[in-house]
Design an enzyme around this catalytic site. Sequence first.
Site, PDB file in Angstrom:
ATOM      1  N   ASN A 127      -0.454  -8.057  17.590  1.00  0.00           N
ATOM      2  CA  ASN A 127      -1.596  -8.545  16.806  1.00  0.00           C
ATOM      3  C   ASN A 127      -2.731  -8.852  17.784  1.00  0.00           C
ATOM      4  O   ASN A 127      -2.524  -9.594  18.742  1.00  0.00           O
ATOM      5  CB  ASN A 127      -1.190  -9.825  16.046  1.00  0.00           C
ATOM      6  CG  ASN A 127      -2.209 -10.218  14.972  1.00  0.00           C
ATOM      7  OD1 ASN A 127      -3.418 -10.041  15.153  1.00  0.00           O
ATOM      8  ND2 ASN A 127      -1.721 -10.769  13.879  1.00  0.00           N
ATOM      9  N   CYS A 173       2.090  -1.365 -21.288  1.00  0.00           N
ATOM     10  CA  CYS A 173       3.484  -0.997 -21.033  1.00  0.00           C
ATOM     11  C   CYS A 173       3.797   0.368 -21.631  1.00  0.00           C
ATOM     12  O   CYS A 173       3.458   0.633 -22.795  1.00  0.00           O
ATOM     13  CB  CYS A 173       4.409  -2.055 -21.625  1.00  0.00           C
ATOM     14  SG  CYS A 173       6.148  -1.632 -21.455  1.00  0.00           S
ATOM     15  N   GLY A 203       0.974  -7.358  12.829  1.00  0.00           N
ATOM     16  CA  GLY A 203      -0.213  -7.374  11.963  1.00  0.00           C
ATOM     17  C   GLY A 203      -0.173  -8.364  10.824  1.00  0.00           C
ATOM     18  O   GLY A 203      -0.661  -8.075   9.737  1.00  0.00           O
ATOM     19  N   CYS A 258       8.101  -7.194 -22.114  1.00  0.00           N
ATOM     20  CA  CYS A 258       9.511  -6.791 -21.963  1.00  0.00           C
ATOM     21  C   CYS A 258       9.942  -6.743 -20.498  1.00  0.00           C
ATOM     22  O   CYS A 258      11.106  -6.509 -20.201  1.00  0.00           O
ATOM     23  CB  CYS A 258       9.764  -5.449 -22.650  1.00  0.00           C
ATOM     24  SG  CYS A 258       9.057  -4.029 -21.795  1.00  0.00           S
ATOM     25  N   GLU A 284      -5.051 -10.772  17.454  1.00  0.00           N
ATOM     26  CA  GLU A 284      -5.364 -12.208  17.382  1.00  0.00           C
ATOM     27  C   GLU A 284      -4.059 -12.999  17.447  1.00  0.00           C
ATOM     28  O   GLU A 284      -2.992 -12.451  17.240  1.00  0.00           O
ATOM     29  CB  GLU A 284      -6.035 -12.540  16.034  1.00  0.00           C
ATOM     30  CG  GLU A 284      -7.186 -11.652  15.638  1.00  0.00           C
ATOM     31  CD  GLU A 284      -8.465 -12.006  16.361  1.00  0.00           C
ATOM     32  OE1 GLU A 284      -8.576 -13.155  16.828  1.00  0.00           O
ATOM     33  OE2 GLU A 284      -9.337 -11.124  16.475  1.00  0.00           O
ATOM     34  N   HIS A 342       6.290  -8.255  -1.253  1.00  0.00           N
ATOM     35  CA  HIS A 342       5.202  -8.635  -2.167  1.00  0.00           C
ATOM     36  C   HIS A 342       4.950  -7.584  -3.247  1.00  0.00           C
ATOM     37  O   HIS A 342       3.937  -7.644  -3.935  1.00  0.00           O
ATOM     38  CB  HIS A 342       3.902  -8.880  -1.377  1.00  0.00           C
ATOM     39  CG  HIS A 342       3.939 -10.136  -0.568  1.00  0.00           C
ATOM     40  ND1 HIS A 342       3.072 -10.396   0.471  1.00  0.00           N
ATOM     41  CD2 HIS A 342       4.748 -11.226  -0.636  1.00  0.00           C
ATOM     42  CE1 HIS A 342       3.358 -11.584   1.008  1.00  0.00           C
ATOM     43  NE2 HIS A 342       4.373 -12.091   0.355  1.00  0.00           N
ATOM     44  N   CYS A 402       6.584  -0.651 -24.637  1.00  0.00           N
ATOM     45  CA  CYS A 402       6.290  -1.479 -25.819  1.00  0.00           C
ATOM     46  C   CYS A 402       4.790  -1.684 -26.046  1.00  0.00           C
ATOM     47  O   CYS A 402       4.408  -2.374 -26.972  1.00  0.00           O
ATOM     48  CB  CYS A 402       6.998  -2.829 -25.705  1.00  0.00           C
ATOM     49  SG  CYS A 402       6.254  -3.920 -24.472  1.00  0.00           S
ATOM     50  N   SER A 447      -1.152 -12.477   9.813  1.00  0.00           N
ATOM     51  CA  SER A 447      -1.781 -13.721  10.276  1.00  0.00           C
ATOM     52  C   SER A 447      -0.822 -14.907  10.137  1.00  0.00           C
ATOM     53  O   SER A 447      -0.991 -15.921  10.794  1.00  0.00           O
ATOM     54  CB  SER A 447      -3.041 -14.007   9.443  1.00  0.00           C
ATOM     55  OG  SER A 447      -2.662 -14.240   8.095  1.00  0.00           O
ATOM     56  N   ASP A 505       0.786  -1.238   0.000  1.00  0.00           N
ATOM     57  CA  ASP A 505       0.000   0.000   0.000  1.00  0.00           C
ATOM     58  C   ASP A 505       0.815   1.284   0.000  1.00  0.00           C
ATOM     59  O   ASP A 505       0.258   2.370  -0.060  1.00  0.00           O
ATOM     60  CB  ASP A 505      -0.973  -0.005   1.193  1.00  0.00           C
ATOM     61  CG  ASP A 505      -0.261  -0.184   2.547  1.00  0.00           C
ATOM     62  OD1 ASP A 505       0.912   0.210   2.687  1.00  0.00           O
ATOM     63  OD2 ASP A 505      -0.900  -0.725   3.472  1.00  0.00           O
TER      64      ASP A 505
HETATM   65  P1  NAD Z   1      -3.885 -11.050   6.805  1.00  0.00           P
HETATM   66  O1  NAD Z   1      -5.071 -10.327   6.244  1.00  0.00           O
HETATM   67  O2  NAD Z   1      -3.762 -12.501   6.563  1.00  0.00           O
HETATM   68  O3  NAD Z   1      -3.856 -10.863   8.394  1.00  0.00           O
HETATM   69  C1  NAD Z   1      -3.962  -9.590   8.978  1.00  0.00           C
HETATM   70  C2  NAD Z   1      -3.584  -9.728  10.448  1.00  0.00           C
HETATM   71  O4  NAD Z   1      -3.580  -8.441  11.033  1.00  0.00           O
HETATM   72  C3  NAD Z   1      -4.544 -10.602  11.257  1.00  0.00           C
HETATM   73  O5  NAD Z   1      -3.791 -11.570  11.987  1.00  0.00           O
HETATM   74  C4  NAD Z   1      -5.217  -9.610  12.201  1.00  0.00           C
HETATM   75  O6  NAD Z   1      -5.513 -10.176  13.463  1.00  0.00           O
HETATM   76  C5  NAD Z   1      -4.163  -8.531  12.320  1.00  0.00           C
HETATM   77  N1  NAD Z   1      -4.684  -7.207  12.633  1.00  0.00           N
HETATM   78  C6  NAD Z   1      -5.892  -6.682  12.308  1.00  0.00           C
HETATM   79  N2  NAD Z   1      -5.982  -5.421  12.763  1.00  0.00           N
HETATM   80  C7  NAD Z   1      -4.801  -5.144  13.374  1.00  0.00           C
HETATM   81  C8  NAD Z   1      -4.288  -3.986  14.025  1.00  0.00           C
HETATM   82  N3  NAD Z   1      -5.003  -2.869  14.128  1.00  0.00           N
HETATM   83  N4  NAD Z   1      -3.034  -4.049  14.545  1.00  0.00           N
HETATM   84  C9  NAD Z   1      -2.300  -5.170  14.438  1.00  0.00           C
HETATM   85  N5  NAD Z   1      -2.738  -6.284  13.840  1.00  0.00           N
HETATM   86  C10 NAD Z   1      -3.978  -6.273  13.298  1.00  0.00           C
HETATM   87  O7  NAD Z   1      -2.616 -10.223   6.321  1.00  0.00           O
HETATM   88  P2  NAD Z   1      -1.133 -10.702   5.970  1.00  0.00           P
HETATM   89  O8  NAD Z   1      -0.652 -11.671   6.977  1.00  0.00           O
HETATM   90  O9  NAD Z   1      -0.369  -9.460   5.714  1.00  0.00           O
HETATM   91  O10 NAD Z   1      -1.282 -11.508   4.604  1.00  0.00           O
HETATM   92  C11 NAD Z   1      -2.117 -11.048   3.572  1.00  0.00           C
HETATM   93  C12 NAD Z   1      -1.446 -10.796   2.246  1.00  0.00           C
HETATM   94  O11 NAD Z   1      -2.248  -9.842   1.574  1.00  0.00           O
HETATM   95  C13 NAD Z   1      -0.092 -10.188   2.300  1.00  0.00           C
HETATM   96  O12 NAD Z   1       0.641 -10.877   1.383  1.00  0.00           O
HETATM   97  C14 NAD Z   1      -0.236  -8.740   1.829  1.00  0.00           C
HETATM   98  O13 NAD Z   1       0.687  -8.475   0.798  1.00  0.00           O
HETATM   99  C15 NAD Z   1      -1.580  -8.659   1.193  1.00  0.00           C
HETATM  100  N6  NAD Z   1      -2.398  -7.510   1.662  1.00  0.00           N
HETATM  101  C16 NAD Z   1      -1.823  -6.264   1.757  1.00  0.00           C
HETATM  102  C17 NAD Z   1      -2.570  -5.204   2.198  1.00  0.00           C
HETATM  103  C18 NAD Z   1      -1.897  -3.860   2.299  1.00  0.00           C
HETATM  104  O14 NAD Z   1      -0.965  -3.575   1.546  1.00  0.00           O
HETATM  105  N7  NAD Z   1      -2.314  -3.002   3.244  1.00  0.00           N
HETATM  106  C19 NAD Z   1      -3.903  -5.358   2.560  1.00  0.00           C
HETATM  107  C20 NAD Z   1      -4.472  -6.635   2.431  1.00  0.00           C
HETATM  108  C21 NAD Z   1      -3.693  -7.695   1.999  1.00  0.00           C
END
Ligand code: NAD
Length: 243
Positions: A211, A145, A185, A128, A213, A117, A148, A187, A102
């Site tokens: 986190n 692109c 943050g 290309c 959770e 990622h 090209c 999972s 993001d």
């Molecule tokens: P995930 O969605 O699998 O897990 C998110 C985790 O964040 C959960 O365990 C949840 O409990 C925790 N969480 C929620 N609110 C929180 C807070 N306020 N503070 C701290 N923790 C909090 O996300 P992931 O493990 O990053 O994997 C998902 C994939 O999706 C990644 O590869 C990522 O690149 C992509 N993704 C990116 C974005 C982004 O760029 N913001 C958003 C969604 C998904």
Amino acid sequence: MINQQLITKIKSAKRVAVLTGAGISAESGIPTFRGAGGYWRNYRAEDLATPEAFARDPKLVWEWYAMRMQVCLDAKPNPGHEIVAKMESYFPEFLLVTQNVDNLHARAGNTKLVEIHGNIFTARCTSCQKKFKLEGVPKQIPVRCESCDALARPHIVWFGETYDMNLLQSARSFLLKSDLIFIIGTSGQVGVPVQLASEAIAHGAYAIEINPENSTISNQVDMHFANSSGEILPKIWQEIIEK
Ligand code: NAD
């Protein structure tokens, strides 16, 4: 619990790594994939962020990314991002490894940053392979692109794709010699990044997870704050600066 022992541990750390996932951006209003709001037009992220989905319908996938780009542009870094940016200039050696695409960490000021990622504001040519920046939400979809004119794709590691090995290796070599790691943050459902954190712990890094959770790495960390990152990181930081 933020006790004196923990504060001393953090203050004396020389080489610090931070691994972040979607949760750190949740308080900026960017939905995580697996939490509430994870659906778009009845599609799950896992059905759209794949090479197969892009091959089937590049326009649909770009529309989803355009919607997400707008959400990212409308969002601002939150206090969690701001503290991670402060960490970069506080610790003698520092690396942030983020799964997020993001751009909020860069906007908060982090420069020692590995976007493992990719980044939602970068596109890559399917022919290309040229990478190019997207300054805003693309007006023409699917994106082509700039060199090209072949079909371009988001520069993102999709489900089922392999990582950029150079990036992964640079993150790994830093993490394995870290004395402290924050895991914020994530999972852990996407296995590779937390595997890096797990290896760092096995090599002796003290691990602090933030986190609300439990994640797949919670049982390996030294300290788990079951709080939101935007709430607890400023509190921890306050103690470090004051004591
Ligand atoms: P995930 O969605 O699998 O897990 C998110 C985790 O964040 C959960 O365990 C949840 O409990 C925790 N969480 C929620 N609110 C929180 C807070 N306020 N503070 C701290 N923790 C909090 O996300 P992931 O493990 O990053 O994997 C998902 C994939 O999706 C990644 O590869 C990522 O690149 C992509 N993704 C990116 C974005 C982004 O760029 N913001 C958003 C969604 C998904």
